[in-house]
Scaffold this motif. Structure first.
Motif, PDB file in Angstrom:
ATOM      1  N   PRO A  81       0.813  -1.226   0.000  1.00  0.00           N
ATOM      2  CA  PRO A  81       0.000   0.000   0.000  1.00  0.00           C
ATOM      3  C   PRO A  81       0.845   1.274   0.000  1.00  0.00           C
ATOM      4  N   GLN A  82       2.134   1.145   0.381  1.00  0.00           N
ATOM      5  CA  GLN A  82       2.986   2.339   0.396  1.00  0.00           C
ATOM      6  C   GLN A  82       3.305   2.812  -1.019  1.00  0.00           C
ATOM      7  N   GLU A  83       3.323   1.877  -1.961  1.00  0.00           N
ATOM      8  CA  GLU A  83       3.661   2.233  -3.341  1.00  0.00           C
ATOM      9  C   GLU A  83       2.395   2.684  -4.057  1.00  0.00           C
ATOM     10  N   LEU A  84       2.353   3.986  -4.390  1.00  0.00           N
ATOM     11  CA  LEU A  84       1.150   4.521  -5.023  1.00  0.00           C
ATOM     12  C   LEU A  84       1.223   4.437  -6.539  1.00  0.00           C
ATOM     13  N   SER A  85       2.420   4.285  -7.056  1.00  0.00           N
ATOM     14  CA  SER A  85       2.592   4.267  -8.499  1.00  0.00           C
ATOM     15  C   SER A  85       2.506   2.833  -9.007  1.00  0.00           C
ATOM     16  N   TYR A  86       1.290   2.346  -9.161  1.00  0.00           N
ATOM     17  CA  TYR A  86       1.094   0.988  -9.655  1.00  0.00           C
ATOM     18  C   TYR A  86       0.148   1.001 -10.850  1.00  0.00           C
ATOM     19  N   GLY A  87       0.264  -0.007 -11.685  1.00  0.00           N
ATOM     20  CA  GLY A  87      -0.578  -0.101 -12.883  1.00  0.00           C
ATOM     21  C   GLY A  87      -1.851  -0.873 -12.615  1.00  0.00           C
ATOM     22  N   THR A  88      -2.733  -0.856 -13.600  1.00  0.00           N
ATOM     23  CA  THR A  88      -4.032  -1.510 -13.399  1.00  0.00           C
ATOM     24  C   THR A  88      -4.329  -2.567 -14.463  1.00  0.00           C
ATOM     25  N   ILE A  89      -3.305  -2.987 -15.205  1.00  0.00           N
ATOM     26  CA  ILE A  89      -3.554  -4.014 -16.219  1.00  0.00           C
ATOM     27  C   ILE A  89      -3.871  -5.349 -15.529  1.00  0.00           C
ATOM     28  N   GLY A  90      -3.170  -5.622 -14.446  1.00  0.00           N
ATOM     29  CA  GLY A  90      -3.451  -6.828 -13.664  1.00  0.00           C
ATOM     30  C   GLY A  90      -4.291  -6.488 -12.444  1.00  0.00           C
ATOM     31  N   PRO A  91      -4.863  -7.494 -11.795  1.00  0.00           N
ATOM     32  CA  PRO A  91      -5.672  -7.228 -10.599  1.00  0.00           C
ATOM     33  C   PRO A  91      -4.798  -6.773  -9.425  1.00  0.00           C
ATOM     34  N   SER A  92      -5.415  -6.104  -8.469  1.00  0.00           N
ATOM     35  CA  SER A  92      -4.673  -5.676  -7.282  1.00  0.00           C
ATOM     36  C   SER A  92      -4.284  -6.904  -6.458  1.00  0.00           C
ATOM     37  N   LEU A  93      -3.030  -6.927  -6.033  1.00  0.00           N
ATOM     38  CA  LEU A  93      -2.561  -8.045  -5.213  1.00  0.00           C
ATOM     39  C   LEU A  93      -2.349  -7.618  -3.760  1.00  0.00           C
ATOM     40  N   TYR A  94      -2.910  -6.451  -3.429  1.00  0.00           N
ATOM     41  CA  TYR A  94      -2.797  -5.975  -2.050  1.00  0.00           C
ATOM     42  C   TYR A  94      -3.504  -6.968  -1.127  1.00  0.00           C
ATOM     43  N   GLN A  95      -2.830  -7.414  -0.120  1.00  0.00           N
ATOM     44  CA  GLN A  95      -3.339  -8.398   0.847  1.00  0.00           C
ATOM     45  C   GLN A  95      -3.679  -9.733   0.195  1.00  0.00           C
ATOM     46  N   PHE A  96      -2.908 -10.091  -0.831  1.00  0.00           N
ATOM     47  CA  PHE A  96      -3.124 -11.348  -1.545  1.00  0.00           C
ATOM     48  C   PHE A  96      -3.080 -12.536  -0.572  1.00  0.00           C
ATOM     49  N   GLY A  97      -2.047 -12.556   0.263  1.00  0.00           N
ATOM     50  CA  GLY A  97      -1.883 -13.679   1.198  1.00  0.00           C
ATOM     51  C   GLY A  97      -3.023 -13.747   2.205  1.00  0.00           C
ATOM     52  N   LYS A  98      -3.417 -12.574   2.692  1.00  0.00           N
ATOM     53  CA  LYS A  98      -4.467 -12.521   3.704  1.00  0.00           C
ATOM     54  C   LYS A  98      -5.801 -12.991   3.126  1.00  0.00           C
ATOM     55  N   LEU A  99      -6.062 -12.563   1.897  1.00  0.00           N
ATOM     56  CA  LEU A  99      -7.345 -12.902   1.278  1.00  0.00           C
ATOM     57  C   LEU A  99      -7.395 -14.354   0.824  1.00  0.00           C
ATOM     58  N   ARG A 100      -6.282 -14.839   0.259  1.00  0.00           N
ATOM     59  CA  ARG A 100      -6.290 -16.192  -0.296  1.00  0.00           C
ATOM     60  C   ARG A 100      -5.903 -17.254   0.739  1.00  0.00           C
TER      61      ARG A 100
ATOM     62  N   ALA B  41      -1.568  -5.010 -28.260  1.00  0.00           N
ATOM     63  CA  ALA B  41      -2.909  -5.094 -27.680  1.00  0.00           C
ATOM     64  C   ALA B  41      -2.878  -5.433 -26.188  1.00  0.00           C
ATOM     65  N   THR B  42      -1.765  -5.980 -25.700  1.00  0.00           N
ATOM     66  CA  THR B  42      -1.697  -6.320 -24.276  1.00  0.00           C
ATOM     67  C   THR B  42      -1.973  -5.077 -23.427  1.00  0.00           C
ATOM     68  N   CYS B  43      -1.349  -3.972 -23.815  1.00  0.00           N
ATOM     69  CA  CYS B  43      -1.521  -2.742 -23.039  1.00  0.00           C
ATOM     70  C   CYS B  43      -2.526  -1.785 -23.677  1.00  0.00           C
ATOM     71  N   HIS B  44      -2.649  -1.824 -24.997  1.00  0.00           N
ATOM     72  CA  HIS B  44      -3.487  -0.839 -25.679  1.00  0.00           C
ATOM     73  C   HIS B  44      -4.781  -1.444 -26.213  1.00  0.00           C
ATOM     74  N   GLY B  45      -5.254  -2.511 -25.583  1.00  0.00           N
ATOM     75  CA  GLY B  45      -6.463  -3.164 -26.077  1.00  0.00           C
ATOM     76  C   GLY B  45      -7.668  -2.966 -25.186  1.00  0.00           C
ATOM     77  N   GLU B  46      -7.497  -2.327 -24.040  1.00  0.00           N
ATOM     78  CA  GLU B  46      -8.624  -2.144 -23.125  1.00  0.00           C
ATOM     79  C   GLU B  46      -8.714  -0.692 -22.685  1.00  0.00           C
ATOM     80  N   ASP B  47      -9.905  -0.334 -22.221  1.00  0.00           N
ATOM     81  CA  ASP B  47     -10.126   1.042 -21.756  1.00  0.00           C
ATOM     82  C   ASP B  47      -9.613   1.225 -20.338  1.00  0.00           C
ATOM     83  N   ALA B  48      -9.231   2.464 -20.047  1.00  0.00           N
ATOM     84  CA  ALA B  48      -8.949   2.907 -18.671  1.00  0.00           C
ATOM     85  C   ALA B  48      -7.953   2.008 -17.944  1.00  0.00           C
ATOM     86  N   LYS B  49      -6.865   1.645 -18.635  1.00  0.00           N
ATOM     87  CA  LYS B  49      -5.796   0.904 -17.963  1.00  0.00           C
ATOM     88  C   LYS B  49      -4.590   1.817 -17.861  1.00  0.00           C
TER      89      LYS B  49
END
Lengths: 270, 105
Positions: free
Chosen positions: A136-155, B14-22
């Motif tokens: 949670p300290q790192e604010l500069s994260y991407g959103t292409i993958g799902p959030s893994l915050y508290q992955f261990g706690k949740l899973r 398309a991995t990065c440029h294929g979806e909205d609001a990423k």
């Protein structure tokens, strides 16, 4: 600023400006168009550094996933990909699935490696934060993958989940075919730390830096090193100049005092 | 070519440029597969200048984007791949508002 539309430039009057164009499904790749694309790509790239043209040679997973991009993956195809990728996972030799998690954070932050401009001997990062939220300290994260915050706690901290996490990072396509996630272990981006030492001149991610830093320190602390000698010279120069400046200051103060005394003294000094 | 997956990381455009609001880290990613009014980002990549002097063509974008995708270096700005990609993006963006600075004489 003049605003026209691409449509009106292309076909004046044929369509109302701003109307979306219906694209036929022909723009989606097929097996034949993929082969053509590969040939064009190969002709348009050149090898540079560690990036050789064989990176454009697709394996079965890459080829199939390119073909089905943007389309629903048939169940049997997905199963085939997952099965093949699951079989490729090499589980840790010592059976230990939990490593040094503090080192993991550093690997997750590190984005360098594998590029043509990178040193092939330097450690390779995983760049997890590019797509995932983790700490949670790192604010500069991407959103292409799902959030893994508290992955261990949740899973849950079960052996099964640890095995899944290891496998997912090793080969993500084993669990969801044609995922966006790279296959870190399968493609040799990340390796087992112990294994890394044998396979690469300068060890695996994280490890190398730990070793390099003390090495750098000892190198800098050598009595005959450039760093030490230049530091010593700087200190000597400062002392000399400091002394000179101090002496000048004292002399100036004394002169000033003499002048003050002469001006304000009731007695005349000889 | 836009959907071609390869390299060490299995990435396609398309991995990065294929979806909205990423986004990658904090960088917003334009979805380059949308067409019509919703088309975004094509000005930056397809060679249509948004601001004079900041025109980024596909080859220039490739120079910036391919190393992170761990792919080899692009051969030259007039390569078949860059022309094909430019055309693909321009075709996709058909219907979008053309956003270019006016030329005053």
């Amino acid at each position: 600023m003049r605003r026209t539309t691409l449509t009106s430039i292309a076909r004046r009057g044929a369509r109302r400006p701003g109307d979306p164009v219906r694209l036929r499904d022909r723009r989606r790749p097929t097996r034949r168009s993929s082969a053509k694309a590969a040939a064009v790509l190969k002709a348009s790239f050149r090898e540079q550094g560690q990036a050789k043209l064989d990176r454009l040679d697709q394996d079965d997973t890459q080829k199939t996933c390119s073909e089905y991009a943007g389309k629903a993956l048939p169940k049997d195809v997905a199963e085939r990909i997952e099965k093949a990728n699951l079989a490729s996972i090499k589980w840790p030799a010592d059976g230990k699935l939990v490593g040094d998690w503090k080192n993991g954070e550093r690997i997750a932050q590190e984005g360098r490696g594998m590029q043509y401009s990178d040193d092939p001997k330097a450690p390779v990062g995983a760049n997890c934060y590019a797509c995932h939220q983790l700490a949670p300290q790192e604010l500069s994260y991407g959103t292409i993958g799902p959030s893994l915050y508290q992955f261990g706690k949740l899973r849950g901290y079960t052996d099964e989940m640890r095995k899944y996490a290891y496998g997912k990072i090793y080969n993500a396509d084993a669990y969801s075919a044609c995922t966006n996630m790279p296959r870190f272990g399968h493609k040799g981006i990340l390796t087992e730390a112990a294994d890394h030492g044998r396979r690469r001149a300068a060890d695996g991610p994280g490890l190398a830096r730990q070793q390099v830093e003390p090495d750098l320190q000892t190198w800098a602390a050598r009595p005959d090193s450039f760093v030490v000698s230049s530091l010593a010279l700087a200190v000597r120069l400062c002392t000399i100049s400091g002394l000179a400046a101090g002496r000048a200051l004292v002399r100036a103060a004394r002169r000033d005092f003499d002048r003050f005394r002469d001006r304000h003294s009731r007695y005349a000094y000889p | 070519m836009f959907y071609f997956r390869g390299g060490t990381h299995d990435f396609a455009c398309a991995t990065c440029h294929g979806e909205d609001a990423k986004r990658i880290r904090l960088q917003d990613l334009p979805n380059l597969t949308t067409s019509g009014r919703r088309a975004e980002g094509v000005h930056d990549v397809a060679g249509l200048p948004r601001v004079a002097g900041r025109a980024a063509h596909v080859p220039v974008a490739a120079q910036r984007l391919l190393p992170p995708a761990a792919l080899p270096g692009a051969r030259c700005s007039a390569s078949d791949a860059s022309i094909a990609l430019t055309m693909f993006l321009a075709r996709n963006a058909n219907g979008a508002a053309f956003d270019a600075p006016a030329i005053k004489r």
